[in-house]
Design a protein around this motif. Structure first.
Motif, PDB file in Angstrom:
ATOM      1  N   HIS A 123       0.719  -1.210   0.148  1.00 59.37           N
ATOM      2  CA  HIS A 123      -0.005   0.197  -0.036  1.00 59.37           C
ATOM      3  C   HIS A 123       0.779   1.288   0.176  1.00 59.37           C
ATOM      4  O   HIS A 123       1.758   1.622   0.771  1.00 59.37           O
ATOM      5  CB  HIS A 123      -1.014  -0.071   1.247  1.00 59.37           C
ATOM      6  N   PRO A 124       0.554   2.187  -0.738  1.00 61.14           N
ATOM      7  CA  PRO A 124       1.326   3.438  -0.882  1.00 61.14           C
ATOM      8  C   PRO A 124       1.414   4.126   0.502  1.00 61.14           C
ATOM      9  O   PRO A 124       2.567   4.900   1.112  1.00 61.14           O
ATOM     10  CB  PRO A 124       0.583   4.465  -1.890  1.00 61.14           C
ATOM     11  N   LEU A 125       0.351   4.208   1.274  1.00 57.97           N
ATOM     12  CA  LEU A 125       0.506   4.516   2.598  1.00 57.97           C
ATOM     13  C   LEU A 125       1.587   4.036   3.630  1.00 57.97           C
ATOM     14  O   LEU A 125       2.075   4.776   4.386  1.00 57.97           O
ATOM     15  CB  LEU A 125      -0.909   4.678   3.406  1.00 57.97           C
ATOM     16  N   LEU A 126       1.577   2.608   3.240  1.00 57.18           N
ATOM     17  CA  LEU A 126       2.714   2.073   4.262  1.00 57.18           C
ATOM     18  C   LEU A 126       4.083   2.191   3.450  1.00 57.18           C
ATOM     19  O   LEU A 126       4.907   2.561   4.521  1.00 57.18           O
ATOM     20  CB  LEU A 126       2.441   0.459   4.053  1.00 57.18           C
ATOM     21  N   ARG A 127       4.173   2.610   2.390  1.00 54.66           N
ATOM     22  CA  ARG A 127       5.437   2.923   1.904  1.00 54.66           C
ATOM     23  C   ARG A 127       5.857   4.344   2.445  1.00 54.66           C
ATOM     24  O   ARG A 127       6.941   4.741   2.790  1.00 54.66           O
ATOM     25  CB  ARG A 127       5.435   3.102   0.305  1.00 54.66           C
ATOM     26  N   GLN A 128       4.889   5.436   2.490  1.00 54.18           N
ATOM     27  CA  GLN A 128       4.974   6.490   2.861  1.00 54.18           C
ATOM     28  C   GLN A 128       5.492   6.545   4.473  1.00 54.18           C
ATOM     29  O   GLN A 128       6.394   7.310   4.925  1.00 54.18           O
ATOM     30  CB  GLN A 128       3.767   7.433   2.913  1.00 54.18           C
ATOM     31  N   PHE A 129       4.814   5.654   5.229  1.00 56.01           N
ATOM     32  CA  PHE A 129       5.281   5.356   6.609  1.00 56.01           C
ATOM     33  C   PHE A 129       6.558   4.891   6.711  1.00 56.01           C
ATOM     34  O   PHE A 129       7.571   5.538   7.463  1.00 56.01           O
ATOM     35  CB  PHE A 129       4.418   3.980   7.238  1.00 56.01           C
ATOM     36  N   ARG A 130       7.169   3.930   5.646  1.00 58.02           N
ATOM     37  CA  ARG A 130       8.625   3.419   5.951  1.00 58.02           C
ATOM     38  C   ARG A 130       9.661   4.465   5.523  1.00 58.02           C
ATOM     39  O   ARG A 130      10.613   4.683   5.943  1.00 58.02           O
ATOM     40  CB  ARG A 130       8.608   2.499   5.025  1.00 58.02           C
ATOM     41  N   GLU A 131       9.240   5.286   4.340  1.00 58.71           N
ATOM     42  CA  GLU A 131      10.173   6.273   3.822  1.00 58.71           C
ATOM     43  C   GLU A 131      10.210   7.422   4.995  1.00 58.71           C
ATOM     44  O   GLU A 131      11.388   7.921   5.200  1.00 58.71           O
ATOM     45  CB  GLU A 131       9.329   6.894   2.657  1.00 58.71           C
ATOM     46  N   ALA A 132       9.141   7.848   5.754  1.00 64.15           N
ATOM     47  CA  ALA A 132       9.354   8.917   6.851  1.00 64.15           C
ATOM     48  C   ALA A 132      10.260   8.304   7.799  1.00 64.15           C
ATOM     49  O   ALA A 132      11.246   9.139   8.154  1.00 64.15           O
ATOM     50  CB  ALA A 132       7.989   9.167   7.219  1.00 64.15           C
ATOM     51  N   VAL A 133      10.128   7.258   8.117  1.00 62.58           N
ATOM     52  CA  VAL A 133      11.027   6.422   9.251  1.00 62.58           C
ATOM     53  C   VAL A 133      12.483   6.472   8.754  1.00 62.58           C
ATOM     54  O   VAL A 133      13.458   6.917   9.480  1.00 62.58           O
ATOM     55  CB  VAL A 133      10.481   5.149   9.849  1.00 62.58           C
ATOM     56  N   TRP A 134      12.818   6.016   7.622  1.00 59.73           N
ATOM     57  CA  TRP A 134      13.969   5.756   6.863  1.00 59.73           C
ATOM     58  C   TRP A 134      14.694   7.393   6.699  1.00 59.73           C
ATOM     59  O   TRP A 134      15.876   7.339   7.119  1.00 59.73           O
ATOM     60  CB  TRP A 134      13.655   5.289   5.731  1.00 59.73           C
ATOM     61  N   ASN A 135      14.010   8.238   6.370  1.00 64.66           N
ATOM     62  CA  ASN A 135      14.478   9.604   6.212  1.00 64.66           C
ATOM     63  C   ASN A 135      14.986  10.243   7.564  1.00 64.66           C
ATOM     64  O   ASN A 135      15.580  11.519   7.567  1.00 64.66           O
ATOM     65  CB  ASN A 135      13.447  10.500   5.246  1.00 64.66           C
ATOM     66  N   VAL A 136      14.403   9.739   8.633  1.00 62.97           N
ATOM     67  CA  VAL A 136      15.079  10.245   9.778  1.00 62.97           C
ATOM     68  C   VAL A 136      16.464  10.382   9.859  1.00 62.97           C
ATOM     69  O   VAL A 136      17.134  11.285  10.473  1.00 62.97           O
ATOM     70  CB  VAL A 136      14.317   9.645  11.143  1.00 62.97           C
ATOM     71  N   HIS A 137      17.205   9.252   9.491  1.00 62.07           N
ATOM     72  CA  HIS A 137      18.609   8.986   9.721  1.00 62.07           C
ATOM     73  C   HIS A 137      19.331   8.957   8.238  1.00 62.07           C
ATOM     74  O   HIS A 137      20.529   9.036   8.112  1.00 62.07           O
ATOM     75  CB  HIS A 137      18.979   7.973  10.521  1.00 62.07           C
ATOM     76  N   HIS A 138      18.375   8.888   7.009  1.00 56.35           N
ATOM     77  CA  HIS A 138      18.990   8.626   5.898  1.00 56.35           C
ATOM     78  C   HIS A 138      18.426   9.432   4.710  1.00 56.35           C
ATOM     79  O   HIS A 138      18.114   8.996   3.610  1.00 56.35           O
ATOM     80  CB  HIS A 138      18.906   7.168   5.561  1.00 56.35           C
ATOM     81  N   ALA A 139      18.192  10.877   5.047  1.00 50.48           N
ATOM     82  CA  ALA A 139      17.261  11.663   4.320  1.00 50.48           C
ATOM     83  C   ALA A 139      18.319  11.669   2.867  1.00 50.48           C
ATOM     84  O   ALA A 139      19.519  11.819   2.946  1.00 50.48           O
ATOM     85  CB  ALA A 139      17.135  12.824   4.737  1.00 50.48           C
TER      86      ALA A 139
END
Length: 264
Positions: A123-139
């Motif tokens: 689901h695109p919303l789950l992808r957004q969730f994971r991206e937001a978390v990933w970008n905390v330390h790996h933007a």
């Protein structure tokens, strides 16, 4: 006498079908409101997960992601229920025998689930969730196992059938008063589509190319999910724009390095 009885029976049948459509519309609207609340909760969960990731609470982030997957699975079920309710309400016609509405509804849900290829994990919303978390330390860095173009492609997926109003040509993210057809799910500017329907005197075919549906003013509405989905699309478009900025700066750095090498 026989013709009078037949006319009366037909009239009762039409009345029953009309009442069923009204009841189906009420149930559909209630279900859409539940789906809208789920979408809102997904946004909240994403924000909480980002805060937890900043605090180094990785286990809690994982638990929150698992809950998000479960919530999206429930959302998909509600989407199927909504579509089944609408389908049964629109297509039901009274016959000589009693209708088993429970079986009719369950068969329609099974059919919709069988035709669906979506899964909560994709689901695109789950992808957004994971991206937001990933970008905390790996933007600015691709997530493990993904190429940059895959991220852009996935991030810009959405549930909306058209991204511009077929009458005004404006992007749906810029529409002042967006509405959606309950029958074909296409989106329009409210003032433009109502004027269009009125001008066609009861034969207003959807203005989206190749769509055969005939529109009715009372069935072109701003449902509970529409504004949320437009906001999601706007957010995904902004994320894609940020990715484009990263690519531009990368190219700029490469050009600067090349210039320095030439000077040497």
């Amino acid at each position: 006498m026989a013709s009078t009885s037949a006319a009366a029976a037909a009239s009762r049948g039409n009345g029953d079908a009309g009442r069923l459509r009204n009841a189906a519309f009420t149930l559909y609207s209630d279900n859409q409101s539940l789906i809208a609340e789920i979408r809102k909760n997904m946004v909240l969960m994403k924000e909480v997960a980002v805060d937890l990731e900043r605090d180094g609470q990785s286990q809690m982030v994982k638990e929150l992601e698992d809950a998000a997957v479960e919530l999206l699975g429930t959302s998909e079920d509600y989407m199927h229920f909504s579509a089944a309710i609408q389908s049964v309400g629109n297509e039901y016609g009274p016959g000589p025998e009693l209708t088993d509405f429970k079986k009719l509804f369950e068969d329609e849900v099974l059919k919709l689930k069988g035709d669906s290829s979506s899964a909560p994990q994709n689901h695109p919303l789950l992808r957004q969730f994971r991206e937001a978390v990933w970008n905390v330390h790996h933007a600015g860095q691709p997530m493990p196992g993904d190429e940059l173009e895959d991220i852009v492609m996935t991030s810009t997926q959405c549930n909306l059938l058209n991204i511009t109003c077929p009458l005004s040509g404006r992007p749906i993210t810029e529409l002042a008063d967006p509405v959606r057809s309950m029958d074909c799910k296409h989106i329009y500017e409210k003032k433009a589509i109502l004027h269009y329907i009125k001008s066609k005197h009861g034969r207003a075919q959807c203005p989206v190319a190749a769509c055969p549906k005939i529109l009715q003013a009372e069935r072109v509405v701003c449902d509970a999910l529409l504004q949320i989905e437009i906001d999601e699309m706007r957010s995904m478009s902004e994320q894609a724009g940020h990715t484009g900025v990263i690519e531009d700066f990368t190219n700029l750095d490469e050009e600067e390095e090349k210039e320095e090498e030439d000077e040497e």
